[in-house]
Motif scaffolding. Structure first.
Motif, mmCIF file in Angstrom:
data_model
loop_
_atom_site.group_PDB
_atom_site.id
_atom_site.type_symbol
_atom_site.label_atom_id
_atom_site.label_comp_id
_atom_site.label_asym_id
_atom_site.label_seq_id
_atom_site.Cartn_x
_atom_site.Cartn_y
_atom_site.Cartn_z
ATOM 1 N N ASP A 15 0.830 -1.199 0.000
ATOM 2 C CA ASP A 15 0.000 0.000 0.000
ATOM 3 C C ASP A 15 0.871 1.257 0.000
ATOM 4 O O ASP A 15 2.050 1.216 0.364
ATOM 5 C CB ASP A 15 -0.919 0.000 1.225
ATOM 6 N N GLU A 16 0.295 2.376 -0.413
ATOM 7 C CA GLU A 16 1.035 3.631 -0.520
ATOM 8 C C GLU A 16 0.784 4.591 0.635
ATOM 9 O O GLU A 16 1.322 5.694 0.652
ATOM 10 C CB GLU A 16 0.667 4.323 -1.828
ATOM 11 N N ASP A 17 -0.011 4.213 1.615
ATOM 12 C CA ASP A 17 -0.363 5.102 2.727
ATOM 13 C C ASP A 17 0.697 5.006 3.825
ATOM 14 O O ASP A 17 0.489 4.403 4.878
ATOM 15 C CB ASP A 17 -1.746 4.741 3.270
ATOM 16 N N LEU A 18 1.865 5.606 3.581
ATOM 17 C CA LEU A 18 2.984 5.562 4.520
ATOM 18 C C LEU A 18 3.169 6.908 5.192
ATOM 19 O O LEU A 18 2.964 7.956 4.575
ATOM 20 C CB LEU A 18 4.272 5.186 3.784
ATOM 21 N N ARG A 19 3.580 6.849 6.446
ATOM 22 C CA ARG A 19 3.849 8.067 7.217
ATOM 23 C C ARG A 19 5.148 7.880 7.978
ATOM 24 O O ARG A 19 5.464 6.758 8.379
ATOM 25 C CB ARG A 19 2.707 8.313 8.192
ATOM 26 N N PRO A 20 5.905 8.964 8.188
ATOM 27 C CA PRO A 20 7.140 8.832 8.978
ATOM 28 C C PRO A 20 6.831 8.306 10.373
ATOM 29 O O PRO A 20 5.836 8.676 10.992
ATOM 30 C CB PRO A 20 7.663 10.270 9.048
ATOM 31 N N GLY A 21 7.671 7.409 10.860
ATOM 32 C CA GLY A 21 7.485 6.814 12.179
ATOM 33 C C GLY A 21 8.059 7.673 13.279
ATOM 34 O O GLY A 21 8.839 8.598 13.032
ATOM 35 N N GLU A 22 7.698 7.347 14.491
ATOM 36 C CA GLU A 22 8.168 8.093 15.659
ATOM 37 C C GLU A 22 9.426 7.482 16.262
ATOM 38 O O GLU A 22 9.944 7.997 17.244
ATOM 39 C CB GLU A 22 7.059 8.121 16.714
ATOM 40 N N GLN A 23 9.930 6.393 15.706
ATOM 41 C CA GLN A 23 11.071 5.678 16.283
ATOM 42 C C GLN A 23 12.415 6.244 15.835
ATOM 43 O O GLN A 23 13.440 5.658 16.111
ATOM 44 C CB GLN A 23 11.008 4.193 15.923
ATOM 45 N N GLY A 24 12.440 7.343 15.109
ATOM 46 C CA GLY A 24 13.693 7.955 14.702
ATOM 47 C C GLY A 24 13.872 7.965 13.199
ATOM 48 O O GLY A 24 12.959 7.625 12.444
ATOM 49 N N PRO A 25 15.065 8.358 12.741
ATOM 50 C CA PRO A 25 15.336 8.456 11.306
ATOM 51 C C PRO A 25 15.181 7.108 10.599
ATOM 52 O O PRO A 25 15.616 6.076 11.103
ATOM 53 C CB PRO A 25 16.789 8.916 11.241
ATOM 54 N N GLY A 26 14.540 7.121 9.455
ATOM 55 C CA GLY A 26 14.354 5.904 8.667
ATOM 56 C C GLY A 26 13.159 5.075 9.057
ATOM 57 O O GLY A 26 12.903 4.047 8.455
ATOM 58 N N ALA A 27 12.413 5.488 10.078
ATOM 59 C CA ALA A 27 11.256 4.726 10.540
ATOM 60 C C ALA A 27 10.004 5.174 9.780
ATOM 61 O O ALA A 27 9.792 6.361 9.557
ATOM 62 C CB ALA A 27 11.051 4.912 12.034
ATOM 63 N N TRP A 28 9.180 4.191 9.384
ATOM 64 C CA TRP A 28 7.949 4.451 8.634
ATOM 65 C C TRP A 28 6.823 3.602 9.194
ATOM 66 O O TRP A 28 7.057 2.536 9.743
ATOM 67 C CB TRP A 28 8.146 4.127 7.153
ATOM 68 N N GLN A 29 5.595 4.110 9.044
ATOM 69 C CA GLN A 29 4.400 3.387 9.475
ATOM 70 C C GLN A 29 3.452 3.262 8.301
ATOM 71 O O GLN A 29 3.255 4.220 7.548
ATOM 72 C CB GLN A 29 3.694 4.139 10.601
ATOM 73 N N CYS A 30 2.859 2.088 8.142
ATOM 74 C CA CYS A 30 1.863 1.852 7.100
ATOM 75 C C CYS A 30 0.489 1.874 7.752
ATOM 76 O O CYS A 30 0.205 1.086 8.653
ATOM 77 C CB CYS A 30 2.104 0.507 6.414
ATOM 78 N N ALA A 31 -0.369 2.782 7.279
ATOM 79 C CA ALA A 31 -1.715 2.890 7.841
ATOM 80 C C ALA A 31 -2.612 1.755 7.371
ATOM 81 O O ALA A 31 -3.578 1.412 8.035
ATOM 82 C CB ALA A 31 -2.330 4.234 7.464
ATOM 83 N N ALA A 32 -2.297 1.134 6.236
ATOM 84 C CA ALA A 32 -3.139 0.073 5.693
ATOM 85 C C ALA A 32 -3.002 -1.234 6.481
ATOM 86 O O ALA A 32 -3.996 -1.841 6.858
ATOM 87 C CB ALA A 32 -2.802 -0.161 4.233
ATOM 88 N N CYS A 33 -1.759 -1.663 6.761
ATOM 89 C CA CYS A 33 -1.566 -2.944 7.459
ATOM 90 C C CYS A 33 -1.136 -2.756 8.908
ATOM 91 O O CYS A 33 -0.891 -3.733 9.613
ATOM 92 C CB CYS A 33 -0.571 -3.816 6.709
ATOM 93 N N ASN A 34 -0.980 -1.502 9.343
ATOM 94 C CA ASN A 34 -0.658 -1.173 10.728
ATOM 95 C C ASN A 34 0.693 -1.741 11.161
ATOM 96 O O ASN A 34 0.867 -2.167 12.291
ATOM 97 C CB ASN A 34 -1.776 -1.641 11.669
ATOM 98 N N ARG A 35 1.658 -1.738 10.243
ATOM 99 C CA ARG A 35 3.010 -2.208 10.550
ATOM 100 C C ARG A 35 3.974 -1.037 10.540
ATOM 101 O O ARG A 35 3.776 -0.061 9.837
ATOM 102 C CB ARG A 35 3.466 -3.238 9.520
ATOM 103 N N ALA A 36 5.022 -1.169 11.321
ATOM 104 C CA ALA A 36 6.097 -0.182 11.345
ATOM 105 C C ALA A 36 7.366 -0.866 10.862
ATOM 106 O O ALA A 36 7.598 -2.039 11.123
ATOM 107 C CB ALA A 36 6.290 0.358 12.753
#
Length: 55
Positions: A15-36
């Motif tokens: 999926d393309e619904d990605l947002r920067p994560g809160e765990q630091g540089p290079g971290a991303w979160q996917c809103a579709a599958c709820n994975r980081a």
């Protein structure tokens, strides 16, 4: 420090619904599958000389 390019797709669900994560540089979160996940650059690979090429 310059920003790196953002990923276009989640590596788990595609999926393309990605947002920067809160765990630091290079971290991303996917809103579709709820994975980081975290992306990092490991380095450059050494090129091998083609077979039969002079050294």
């Amino acid at each position: 420090m310059s920003e790196r390019a953002a990923p276009f797709y989640c590596p788990y669900c595609g999926d393309e619904d990605l947002r920067p994560g809160e765990q630091g540089p290079g971290a991303w979160q996917c809103a579709a599958c709820n994975r980081a996940f975290k992306l990092s650059f490991l380095g450059l690979l050494a090129r091998k000389a083609p077979q039969g090429a002079p050294r």
